[in-house]
Write a protein that holds these residues in place. Sequence first.
Motif, PDB file in Angstrom:
ATOM      1  N   ASP A  24      -3.658   5.659 -27.100  1.00  0.00           N
ATOM      2  CA  ASP A  24      -5.096   5.398 -27.508  1.00  0.00           C
ATOM      3  C   ASP A  24      -4.969   5.915 -29.247  1.00  0.00           C
ATOM      4  OD1 ASP A  24      -6.056   4.934 -25.344  1.00  0.00           O
ATOM      5  OD2 ASP A  24      -6.002   7.351 -24.603  1.00  0.00           O
ATOM      6  N   ALA A  25      -3.983   5.514 -30.308  1.00  0.00           N
ATOM      7  CA  ALA A  25      -3.503   5.872 -31.084  1.00  0.00           C
ATOM      8  C   ALA A  25      -4.149   5.312 -32.631  1.00  0.00           C
ATOM      9  CB  ALA A  25      -2.214   6.471 -31.402  1.00  0.00           C
ATOM     10  N   ASP A  26      -3.661   3.139 -31.896  1.00  0.00           N
ATOM     11  CA  ASP A  26      -4.504   2.547 -32.769  1.00  0.00           C
ATOM     12  C   ASP A  26      -5.917   2.310 -33.035  1.00  0.00           C
ATOM     13  OD1 ASP A  26      -1.495   1.060 -33.505  1.00  0.00           O
ATOM     14  OD2 ASP A  26      -1.392   0.593 -32.126  1.00  0.00           O
ATOM     15  N   TRP A  27      -6.182   2.368 -31.076  1.00  0.00           N
ATOM     16  CA  TRP A  27      -8.463   2.907 -31.233  1.00  0.00           C
ATOM     17  C   TRP A  27      -8.212   3.668 -32.566  1.00  0.00           C
ATOM     18  CZ3 TRP A  27     -10.579   6.661 -28.960  1.00  0.00           C
ATOM     19  CH2 TRP A  27     -12.046   6.638 -29.156  1.00  0.00           C
ATOM     20  N   LEU A  31     -11.249   3.680 -35.138  1.00  0.00           N
ATOM     21  CA  LEU A  31     -12.946   4.240 -34.731  1.00  0.00           C
ATOM     22  C   LEU A  31     -13.108   5.419 -36.367  1.00  0.00           C
ATOM     23  CD1 LEU A  31     -15.005   6.077 -32.737  1.00  0.00           C
ATOM     24  CD2 LEU A  31     -13.688   7.378 -32.293  1.00  0.00           C
ATOM     25  N   HIS A  32     -11.637   6.295 -36.430  1.00  0.00           N
ATOM     26  CA  HIS A  32     -12.313   6.643 -37.572  1.00  0.00           C
ATOM     27  C   HIS A  32     -12.570   5.856 -38.724  1.00  0.00           C
ATOM     28  CE1 HIS A  32     -11.271   9.441 -34.004  1.00  0.00           C
ATOM     29  NE2 HIS A  32     -12.253   9.909 -35.251  1.00  0.00           N
ATOM     30  N   ALA A  33     -11.995   4.725 -38.935  1.00  0.00           N
ATOM     31  CA  ALA A  33     -12.105   3.976 -40.271  1.00  0.00           C
ATOM     32  C   ALA A  33     -13.216   3.361 -40.937  1.00  0.00           C
ATOM     33  CB  ALA A  33     -10.473   2.570 -40.043  1.00  0.00           C
ATOM     34  N   ASP A  34     -14.487   3.623 -39.701  1.00  0.00           N
ATOM     35  CA  ASP A  34     -15.614   3.814 -40.108  1.00  0.00           C
ATOM     36  C   ASP A  34     -16.131   4.563 -41.211  1.00  0.00           C
ATOM     37  OD1 ASP A  34     -18.061   3.700 -40.768  1.00  0.00           O
ATOM     38  OD2 ASP A  34     -18.271   1.591 -38.378  1.00  0.00           O
ATOM     39  N   THR A  35     -16.599   4.637 -42.094  1.00  0.00           N
ATOM     40  CA  THR A  35     -16.862   5.133 -43.679  1.00  0.00           C
ATOM     41  C   THR A  35     -18.140   6.170 -42.588  1.00  0.00           C
ATOM     42  OG1 THR A  35     -18.259   3.896 -44.732  1.00  0.00           O
ATOM     43  CG2 THR A  35     -16.258   4.168 -45.154  1.00  0.00           C
ATOM     44  N   PHE A  40     -18.068  13.129 -41.427  1.00  0.00           N
ATOM     45  CA  PHE A  40     -18.573  13.834 -40.618  1.00  0.00           C
ATOM     46  C   PHE A  40     -16.757  14.689 -39.943  1.00  0.00           C
ATOM     47  CE2 PHE A  40     -22.744  12.474 -40.586  1.00  0.00           C
ATOM     48  CZ  PHE A  40     -22.901  13.619 -41.195  1.00  0.00           C
ATOM     49  N   VAL A  41     -15.941  13.364 -39.179  1.00  0.00           N
ATOM     50  CA  VAL A  41     -15.165  14.708 -38.524  1.00  0.00           C
ATOM     51  C   VAL A  41     -13.960  13.267 -39.270  1.00  0.00           C
ATOM     52  CG1 VAL A  41     -15.946  13.701 -36.437  1.00  0.00           C
ATOM     53  CG2 VAL A  41     -15.303  11.692 -37.392  1.00  0.00           C
ATOM     54  N   GLY A  42     -13.429  12.905 -40.197  1.00  0.00           N
ATOM     55  CA  GLY A  42     -12.086  12.593 -41.373  1.00  0.00           C
ATOM     56  C   GLY A  42     -11.941  11.073 -40.480  1.00  0.00           C
ATOM     57  N   GLY A  43     -10.966  10.200 -41.753  1.00  0.00           N
ATOM     58  CA  GLY A  43     -10.530   9.207 -41.417  1.00  0.00           C
ATOM     59  C   GLY A  43      -8.723   9.755 -40.704  1.00  0.00           C
ATOM     60  N   TYR A  44      -7.574   8.666 -40.175  1.00  0.00           N
ATOM     61  CA  TYR A  44      -6.390   9.284 -39.865  1.00  0.00           C
ATOM     62  C   TYR A  44      -5.127   7.897 -40.170  1.00  0.00           C
ATOM     63  CZ  TYR A  44      -7.886  12.813 -36.958  1.00  0.00           C
ATOM     64  OH  TYR A  44      -8.695  14.374 -36.430  1.00  0.00           O
ATOM     65  N   THR A  45      -4.676   8.276 -40.263  1.00  0.00           N
ATOM     66  CA  THR A  45      -3.073   7.160 -39.779  1.00  0.00           C
ATOM     67  C   THR A  45      -3.415   7.180 -39.204  1.00  0.00           C
ATOM     68  OG1 THR A  45      -1.519   8.854 -40.788  1.00  0.00           O
ATOM     69  CG2 THR A  45      -2.685   7.631 -42.852  1.00  0.00           C
ATOM     70  N   ARG A  52      -2.183  14.120 -33.923  1.00  0.00           N
ATOM     71  CA  ARG A  52      -3.832  14.553 -33.191  1.00  0.00           C
ATOM     72  C   ARG A  52      -3.605  14.075 -31.341  1.00  0.00           C
ATOM     73  NH1 ARG A  52      -6.243  17.344 -31.150  1.00  0.00           N
ATOM     74  NH2 ARG A  52      -8.768  17.778 -31.835  1.00  0.00           N
ATOM     75  N   LEU A  53      -2.283  12.902 -31.188  1.00  0.00           N
ATOM     76  CA  LEU A  53      -3.115  12.381 -29.864  1.00  0.00           C
ATOM     77  C   LEU A  53      -2.002  13.382 -29.147  1.00  0.00           C
ATOM     78  CD1 LEU A  53      -4.043   8.979 -29.667  1.00  0.00           C
ATOM     79  CD2 LEU A  53      -5.857  11.416 -29.119  1.00  0.00           C
ATOM     80  N   ARG A  54      -0.936  13.720 -29.767  1.00  0.00           N
ATOM     81  CA  ARG A  54      -0.074  14.059 -29.182  1.00  0.00           C
ATOM     82  C   ARG A  54      -0.433  15.819 -28.872  1.00  0.00           C
ATOM     83  NH1 ARG A  54       5.091  12.843 -32.565  1.00  0.00           N
ATOM     84  NH2 ARG A  54       5.480  10.726 -31.651  1.00  0.00           N
ATOM     85  N   ALA A  55      -1.370  16.362 -29.374  1.00  0.00           N
ATOM     86  CA  ALA A  55      -1.549  17.847 -29.582  1.00  0.00           C
ATOM     87  C   ALA A  55      -2.721  17.921 -27.839  1.00  0.00           C
ATOM     88  CB  ALA A  55      -2.338  18.298 -30.552  1.00  0.00           C
ATOM     89  N   VAL A  56      -3.881  16.508 -28.487  1.00  0.00           N
ATOM     90  CA  VAL A  56      -5.235  16.642 -26.858  1.00  0.00           C
ATOM     91  C   VAL A  56      -3.888  16.476 -25.675  1.00  0.00           C
ATOM     92  CG1 VAL A  56      -6.460  14.797 -25.928  1.00  0.00           C
ATOM     93  CG2 VAL A  56      -6.583  14.867 -29.154  1.00  0.00           C
TER      94      VAL A  56
END
Length: 178
Positions: A24-27, A31-35, A40-45, A52-56
């Motif tokens: 789900d990394a690209d999705w 999701l997090h690219a929208d300002t 509130f939750v920050g953006g991701y490369t 993050r998803l490996r940690a999930v």
Amino acid sequence: MDRKDRTTVITTERLRLRPLTEDDADWWVRLHADTEVNRFVGGYTRDQATVRLRAVEQQWTERGHGLCAVELRSTGDTIGRCGLNWWEQFGETEIGWTFAREHWGRGYATEAARAVLAWGFGPLGLRQITAMIHHGNTASSGVARRLGFTPLREDTVLERPCTVYALARGDASPPAGD
């Protein structure tokens, strides 16, 4: 949701929740690219999302719960995320939700969170669930209040001030809708 079967999902009238994976990394990045979402939750490369998803996925393996992708049952489109997250430093299980802006205001966060709370307090047997909501996030504060959460303390999460709300088993608000 069966703790051992990661393909099992939570369903509601309009939504399907399934465990998030590294796939789900690209999705996640989109999701997090929208300002408005990431304020509130920050953006991701892509690399940060993968970590993050490996940690999930690890949390699903170790604790039997984690964050879920939220999909519309009618179309299969992924519109957000909602689920449980264990915070070692707080010794707490938190419920969290984030949705794509075009799906705000339709009650999806409340619907998904209500189902996750029922799962957490029911089959998982949790006694208390927190919701860590960054200051200024009035929409998420409203969702938390509709679900029966009350403020527990002020804290700092991911270097941002937040109000930590709490809900004990038996205190969840059962009514549907917003």
